[in-house]
Write an enzyme that holds these catalytic residues in place. Structure first.
Site, mmCIF file in Angstrom:
data_model
loop_
_atom_site.group_PDB
_atom_site.id
_atom_site.type_symbol
_atom_site.label_atom_id
_atom_site.label_comp_id
_atom_site.label_asym_id
_atom_site.label_seq_id
_atom_site.Cartn_x
_atom_site.Cartn_y
_atom_site.Cartn_z
ATOM 1 N N ASP A 1 -1.857 6.141 -6.078
ATOM 2 C CA ASP A 1 -2.151 5.266 -5.121
ATOM 3 C C ASP A 1 -2.491 3.521 -5.724
ATOM 4 O O ASP A 1 -3.527 3.614 -6.445
ATOM 5 C CB ASP A 1 -3.463 5.726 -4.649
ATOM 6 C CG ASP A 1 -3.921 4.741 -3.258
ATOM 7 O OD1 ASP A 1 -3.403 3.792 -2.887
ATOM 8 O OD2 ASP A 1 -5.515 4.879 -3.708
ATOM 9 N N ASP B 1 0.844 -1.339 -0.195
ATOM 10 C CA ASP B 1 0.005 0.116 0.226
ATOM 11 C C ASP B 1 1.124 1.324 0.381
ATOM 12 O O ASP B 1 1.312 1.390 1.038
ATOM 13 C CB ASP B 1 -1.066 -0.098 1.684
ATOM 14 C CG ASP B 1 -1.918 1.140 0.936
ATOM 15 O OD1 ASP B 1 -2.264 1.930 0.197
ATOM 16 O OD2 ASP B 1 -2.825 1.429 2.311
#
Ligand SMILES: *[C@@H]1O[C@H](CO)[C@@H](O)[C@H](O)[C@H]1NC(C)=O
Ligand SMILES: *[C@@H]1O[C@H](CO)[C@@H](O)[C@H](O)[C@H]1NC(C)=O
Length: 417
Positions: free
Chosen positions: A289, A107
């Site tokens: 992201d 992440d």
């Protein structure tokens, strides 16, 4: 499209596909394989879930900035639920000695590394409990537990002694994975410890750099669109870039000064459509992201994209849909980043058609990967370049120089959807 189908049946059955584990150690460059996981949950409206995630990122980024402005310690909110995407990526990470392997979500939108959501933490002689509790709220999920330092092994023979890890006593929203490998900016770890609230927790990348294992504090990420030619694989490179995964040179953009995008891997960009360069999104801040599946743009930009493409809203999936006639007329979507244009081809704008029915759509329909972020331009975070962008462009997250880079790849113009 047909190419995807054979793999799809395997995905639906197995739900998880692991990339061939190849670990390369190239001088100071460490490459760790990324496993792709396609977790489709029937006809759930994942577009709405993506939008909610984006709104939480915006809200929590603003809350952090506001708290900092007032000299307050923000609650430990990172605002990035990493588990609701259609596509998520994990790496097998060893903790302890002898190491226990954990499948951790990769992440870029959060920075704590923790285990215990699935497989329980196994203590060994290298496990040292600190005096701190640790907790992070991700929006749709959270974890809380105890901080340990332990030996973390990212790849064979590549170890980080004394890496801070969270050991979850409770977690929600993380089914199917053991935790997170957080490779976002280190400041996102502020306020996650208690009582050491204002102490940042060095990320795995920070520690590899401090320990001299890698010579630059940066990460390169390679994703590839799924095809039948090989099992889909991704690659996370610590300390540099893997020149075999991109073409041409890397264009860097400084981390934007605009809040709240600058709480994350935020950059300025503008978007135009087609050869006439129809304005879609004028220069504004947004983020890159890995935890977002689609490309999200502000609601007004989304309306302009819909008009330019002639697409219609599809109620079943929440995505835009194109007729075959309009698909044949579809042009490049141009992402202008620090003076360089990255062209997302018509094929790259298509949602993988073999997955249509898995998101509540109709087989053979032409759905698009560009969706609305849910708020108009002016939020300080007006786009998210998610996986649909990152599978076409190599990305570099450079902590040392506070910048994000992109390059074209052999898959930038591939016909895979
Ligand atoms: C190893 O590093 C060299 C020099 O940096 C580079 O030319 C080569 O492509 C790298 N090999 C791999 C497999 O990444
Ligand atoms: C990004 O855009 C903002 C707003 O237009 C501008 O003030 C800033 O100088 C730009 N560049 C960076 C690196 O923030």
């Amino acid at each position: 499209m047909a190419k995807f189908s054979a793999l799809l049946s395997a995905l639906v059955l197995a739900s998880v596909v692991y990339a061939t584990p190849v670990v390369q150690i190239n001088e100071s460059i460490i490459t760790v394989p990324i496993a792709k996981k396609i977790a489709l949950t029937g006809s759930a409206n994942f577009v709405e879930a993506e939008r909610q995630r984006a709104q939480k990122i915006i809200a929590h980024g603003k809350a952090k900035a506001a708290a900092r402005a007032q000299g307050l310690s923000a609650a430990a909110v990172v605002g990035v639920p990493v588990t609701n995407g259609v596509v998520t990526y994990t790496a097998s990470v060893g903790v302890g000695s002898p190491a226990t392997q954990y499948d951790l979500l990769i992440d870029t939108g959060s920075s704590n590394t923790w285990v215990g959501a699935g497989k329980a933490y196994v203590k060994t002689s290298t496990s040292v409990q600190t005096k701190d509790k640790v907790s992070v709220t991700y929006g749709s999920g959270s974890f809380s537990g105890t901080e340990f330092t332990d030996t973390v092994t990212l790849a064979s023979g590549l170890v980080i002694p004394g890496q801070s890890i969270g050991v979850a006593s409770t977690s929600t929203g993380f089914s199917g994975v053991d935790g997170i490998l957080g490779i976002g900016p280190v400041d996102l770890t502020l306020d996650t410890l208690s009582p050491d609230t204002n102490t940042p927790i060095p990320t795995v990348t920070d520690n590899l750099f401090t320990n001299g294992v890698i010579s630059s504090n940066e990460i390169g990420i390679s994703f590839e669109p799924t095809t039948t030619s090989s099992i889909t694989n991704g690659e996370l490179t610590f300390g540099g870039t893997d020149s075999s995964k991109f073409t041409g040179s890397i264009t860097f953009a400084p981390i934007t000064g605009t809040s709240p995008a600058n709480e994350f891997w935020g950059i300025n960009e503008s978007i135009t459509y087609g050869t006439s360069n129809t304005a879609i999104l004028s220069s504004t801040a947004g983020i890159v992201d890995t935890g977002t599946t689609l490309i999200l743009i502000s609601s007004d930009a989304f309306s302009r994209y819909q008009k330019a493409t002639g697409a219609t809203a599809d109620r079943a999936t929440g995505l835009l849909k194109l007729t075959t006639a309009n698909l044949n007329k579809l042009q490049n979507l141009n992402f202008n980043i620090n003076g360089v244009t990255f062209e997302l081809t018509p094929n790259a704008q298509l949602f993988p058609r073999s997955l249509n029915t898995q998101i509540g759509g109709t087989a053979g329909n032409n759905y698009l990967v560009v969706a609305s972020i849910g708020t108009p331009t002016g939020e300080g975070l007006d786009f998210i370049n998610g996986y649909a962008f990152l599978e076409r462009f190599y990305s570099v997250f450079d902590t040392a120089n506070k910048r994000v880079g992109f390059a074209t790849t052999p898959f930038t113009t591939a016909t895979s959807n």
